[in-house]
Design a protein around this motif. Sequence first.
Motif, mmCIF file in Angstrom:
data_model
loop_
_atom_site.group_PDB
_atom_site.id
_atom_site.type_symbol
_atom_site.label_atom_id
_atom_site.label_comp_id
_atom_site.label_asym_id
_atom_site.label_seq_id
_atom_site.Cartn_x
_atom_site.Cartn_y
_atom_site.Cartn_z
ATOM 1 N N GLU A 1 40.539 37.602 42.431
ATOM 2 C CA GLU A 1 40.803 35.998 42.232
ATOM 3 C C GLU A 1 41.106 36.135 40.054
ATOM 4 N N ILE A 2 40.250 36.779 40.242
ATOM 5 C CA ILE A 2 40.134 36.365 38.246
ATOM 6 C C ILE A 2 41.044 37.258 37.556
ATOM 7 N N SER A 3 41.808 36.665 36.710
ATOM 8 C CA SER A 3 43.302 37.128 35.759
ATOM 9 C C SER A 3 43.021 37.310 34.626
ATOM 10 N N MET A 4 42.818 36.308 34.111
ATOM 11 C CA MET A 4 41.936 36.535 32.659
ATOM 12 C C MET A 4 40.722 35.948 32.805
ATOM 13 N N VAL A 5 40.270 36.852 31.556
ATOM 14 C CA VAL A 5 39.401 37.392 31.185
ATOM 15 C C VAL A 5 39.393 36.891 29.189
ATOM 16 N N SER A 6 38.222 35.408 28.814
ATOM 17 C CA SER A 6 38.676 34.685 27.776
ATOM 18 C C SER A 6 36.626 34.935 27.231
ATOM 19 N N GLU B 1 36.173 35.823 20.791
ATOM 20 C CA GLU B 1 37.044 37.387 19.992
ATOM 21 C C GLU B 1 38.250 37.385 20.592
ATOM 22 N N PHE B 2 37.944 37.478 21.978
ATOM 23 C CA PHE B 2 39.570 38.421 22.263
ATOM 24 C C PHE B 2 39.872 37.917 24.031
ATOM 25 N N THR B 3 41.338 37.931 24.335
ATOM 26 C CA THR B 3 41.018 37.594 25.396
ATOM 27 C C THR B 3 42.334 39.189 26.233
ATOM 28 N N VAL B 4 41.680 38.999 27.402
ATOM 29 C CA VAL B 4 41.802 40.285 28.684
ATOM 30 C C VAL B 4 42.692 39.602 29.608
ATOM 31 N N ASP B 5 44.425 40.191 29.533
ATOM 32 C CA ASP B 5 45.613 39.603 30.797
ATOM 33 C C ASP B 5 45.196 40.831 31.325
ATOM 34 N N LEU B 6 44.202 40.777 32.852
ATOM 35 C CA LEU B 6 43.850 41.967 33.620
ATOM 36 C C LEU B 6 45.364 41.956 34.762
ATOM 37 N N ILE B 7 46.700 41.018 34.522
ATOM 38 C CA ILE B 7 47.649 40.827 34.970
ATOM 39 C C ILE B 7 48.194 42.291 34.352
ATOM 40 N N ALA B 8 48.567 41.007 33.528
ATOM 41 C CA ALA B 8 50.278 42.650 32.649
ATOM 42 C C ALA B 8 49.213 43.190 32.041
ATOM 43 N N LEU C 1 38.308 51.385 30.767
ATOM 44 C CA LEU C 1 37.112 51.845 30.870
ATOM 45 C C LEU C 1 36.433 49.415 30.550
ATOM 46 N N LEU C 2 37.448 49.157 29.651
ATOM 47 C CA LEU C 2 36.775 47.831 29.253
ATOM 48 C C LEU C 2 36.909 47.314 30.816
ATOM 49 N N GLU C 3 38.338 47.412 31.760
ATOM 50 C CA GLU C 3 38.876 46.865 32.547
ATOM 51 C C GLU C 3 37.378 46.456 34.004
ATOM 52 N N ILE C 4 36.859 48.105 34.112
ATOM 53 C CA ILE C 4 35.978 47.964 34.404
ATOM 54 C C ILE C 4 34.846 47.748 34.138
ATOM 55 N N LEU C 5 34.004 47.838 32.925
ATOM 56 C CA LEU C 5 33.343 46.526 32.696
ATOM 57 C C LEU C 5 33.465 44.688 32.475
ATOM 58 N N ILE C 6 34.782 44.637 31.898
ATOM 59 C CA ILE C 6 34.854 43.316 32.562
ATOM 60 C C ILE C 6 35.000 42.684 33.750
#
Length: 227
Positions: free
Chosen positions: A127-132, A135-142, A161-166
């Motif tokens: 369900e998570i598509s965005m992590v904010s 300092e930064f924002t991660v768009d998991l879909i894009a 690596l970042l994807e696994i952690l967040i």
Amino acid sequence: MVKVLVVEDDAQLVRALRINLEARKFEVATASDGNNALRLAAARKPDVIVLDLGLPDIDGIDVIKEVRRTSGVPILVLSARHTSEEKIRALDAGADDYVTKPFSMDELLARLRAAVRRVEIPAPAQEISMVSTDEFTVDLIAKKVSRGDRTVRLTPTEWHLLEILITNPGRLISQRKLLLDVWGPTYAEHTNYLRVYMAQLRRKLEADPSHPRYLITEPGMGYRFEG
């Protein structure tokens, strides 16, 4: 068909690589020096680059840095330079993997396939598509990372690596699991890879990389993301 750019000035090795890669349905382009490599990388948009560091005109480290200015294409270094310092320099410049000459063709092909897979991994089915964070924002879909209105360019390995952690907030992910998931079983003990890549991610994402707020090290155990 996966496009591979082979950058190598040893004609005999280039021939062997071309035969083996084309037999496995890769589309192969070759360059014997750094200038031609950069031209072909821009024109052909390869899916992966196999790069020798000892080129006749430009040092391979500088080729990596120049490619990284505009592209996140996986770069697999192929080199006779075997010291840890040289490997870390290449990884720190933006390479995704490092194979020392002489090498097994089967091992090289396995690492090449792994590099391609890291790029092709789909966004996690969740369900998570965005992590904010502050300092930064991660768009998991894009598959995009931004700081304010600026896009942060990550290499495929940094992204994985970042994807696994967040996507596992607050959870300690062991060094071994990260190495297995991101680099594969050959690298299960190569903890120096993690140190290099976590340092790179912190430089790109943390306000104070030497005192990280989000990408946390648990000494001797692993890493975790604190959102």
